[in-house]
Design a protein around this motif. Sequence first.
Motif, PDB file in Angstrom:
ATOM      1  N   GLU A  94     -31.405 -53.111  12.608  1.00  0.00           N
ATOM      2  CA  GLU A  94     -30.391 -53.086  11.552  1.00  0.00           C
ATOM      3  C   GLU A  94     -30.940 -53.651  10.245  1.00  0.00           C
ATOM      4  N   MET A  95     -31.806 -54.658  10.355  1.00  0.00           N
ATOM      5  CA  MET A  95     -32.407 -55.229   9.130  1.00  0.00           C
ATOM      6  C   MET A  95     -33.297 -54.228   8.418  1.00  0.00           C
ATOM      7  N   THR A  96     -33.929 -53.333   9.185  1.00  0.00           N
ATOM      8  CA  THR A  96     -34.950 -52.473   8.613  1.00  0.00           C
ATOM      9  C   THR A  96     -34.498 -51.024   8.487  1.00  0.00           C
ATOM     10  N   GLY A  97     -33.223 -50.782   8.809  1.00  0.00           N
ATOM     11  CA  GLY A  97     -32.695 -49.437   8.648  1.00  0.00           C
ATOM     12  C   GLY A  97     -33.367 -48.410   9.538  1.00  0.00           C
ATOM     13  N   GLU A 137     -45.797 -45.463   9.523  1.00  0.00           N
ATOM     14  CA  GLU A 137     -46.425 -46.537   8.779  1.00  0.00           C
ATOM     15  C   GLU A 137     -45.409 -47.281   7.919  1.00  0.00           C
ATOM     16  N   ARG A 138     -44.568 -46.505   7.256  1.00  0.00           N
ATOM     17  CA  ARG A 138     -43.587 -47.150   6.382  1.00  0.00           C
ATOM     18  C   ARG A 138     -42.642 -48.029   7.179  1.00  0.00           C
ATOM     19  N   VAL A 139     -42.185 -47.536   8.337  1.00  0.00           N
ATOM     20  CA  VAL A 139     -41.269 -48.335   9.151  1.00  0.00           C
ATOM     21  C   VAL A 139     -42.000 -49.581   9.661  1.00  0.00           C
ATOM     22  N   GLU A 140     -43.263 -49.413  10.079  1.00  0.00           N
ATOM     23  CA  GLU A 140     -44.033 -50.572  10.552  1.00  0.00           C
ATOM     24  C   GLU A 140     -44.096 -51.653   9.490  1.00  0.00           C
ATOM     25  N   ARG A 141     -44.341 -51.240   8.274  1.00  0.00           N
ATOM     26  CA  ARG A 141     -44.418 -52.230   7.194  1.00  0.00           C
ATOM     27  C   ARG A 141     -43.082 -52.916   7.004  1.00  0.00           C
ATOM     28  N   ARG A 142     -42.004 -52.141   7.098  1.00  0.00           N
ATOM     29  CA  ARG A 142     -40.672 -52.745   6.938  1.00  0.00           C
ATOM     30  C   ARG A 142     -40.413 -53.774   8.032  1.00  0.00           C
ATOM     31  N   VAL A 143     -40.768 -53.438   9.271  1.00  0.00           N
ATOM     32  CA  VAL A 143     -40.531 -54.360  10.382  1.00  0.00           C
ATOM     33  C   VAL A 143     -41.391 -55.613  10.208  1.00  0.00           C
ATOM     34  N   ALA A 144     -42.642 -55.413   9.789  1.00  0.00           N
ATOM     35  CA  ALA A 144     -43.528 -56.572   9.575  1.00  0.00           C
ATOM     36  C   ALA A 144     -42.951 -57.483   8.492  1.00  0.00           C
ATOM     37  N   HIS A 145     -42.457 -56.876   7.403  1.00  0.00           N
ATOM     38  CA  HIS A 145     -41.858 -57.672   6.322  1.00  0.00           C
ATOM     39  C   HIS A 145     -40.638 -58.442   6.822  1.00  0.00           C
TER      40      HIS A 145
END
Lengths: 246, 78
Positions: free
Chosen positions: A188-191, A150-158
């Motif tokens: 790379e943008m989202t680590g 979930e956390r990664v999904e939010r990062r990618v969406a952002h």
Amino acid sequence: MTPLAPDPATLRGLRLFSGLDAAALAEIVRSAHTRRIEKGTTIFSQGDRAGLCHALIDGRVKIVQTGADGQQLVVRYIGAGEMFGTAAVFSGGIYPADALAMVDCVGVHWTAATMGELMERYPRIALNALDIVGRRLQEVQTRLRELSTERVERRVAHALLRLARQAGRRVGSGIEIDFPLSRQDIAEMTGTTLHTVSRILSGWEGQGIVEGGRQQVTIRQPHALVVIAEDLPKPAKPEVTPKPEK
Amino acid sequence: MIAPPSPCATAALPSSSDFVEDVLERWPSTIPVFLKHRMACPGCPMARFQTVAEVADDYGLDTDALLDEFARAIAAAG
């Protein structure tokens, strides 16, 4: 209050005692303590020494853990036929959470010593316990994976929203991010890893939220992406609503 | 599908085809209306791409009712 005798039939439904014969079940019933538990009763408290194995015959129990910051988390709900507070007993420790009766319940329990003796006499109980604990561990691992995903999904969406803000262009099918953007760039943008980004974007493509070429991303459902990024409540309306022609 | 360019630079009130960001910029008194409906539009990176009609649809609101609320908020702000 009249003392209750646990019904062997009910105990047979408990996974802890599955595969035991009638004689074994009768002995287990004799060594059990059954009681009515009034709604609102704390059956055991977080931090208490774990001295009793519990099973619920009827009703519903809430297992609630309180964090160091005082925040409460419902760990799980227990229904009829389920064990609770047993893992702590097997590891000889303390209860890691409170158990609260949400309604009037009928519960049954065994002392740690009695349960130990039963297990030595009937190793089947120990094997069943291992199965129960193993399944719960799997549940926890699934939940943990969901949380981190979930956390990664939010990062990618952002990341996509930021890029759209900077370089978005409205096209017929949505908002196109108007420069070559590879999945590796997004990783790379989202680590995170290329594999994770690919999995997330494929999922979103399947839901029609985004559309991707090799070096191209188009946001088809901007609001759906904002919902993911900001963790907004899901829209009440169905996913695909054909728009009436005006 | 593509909304026409926003005419709201000269219009007296927001219309359904205006981009949300333009509405927010030109009529800041509409911000409380968005917040009241728990819409994430103020500050949202997508607000410049989405029209009033589209976000009303996203949040399951009636476009004309939303425009009425905007008009009342703008009138109240003078």
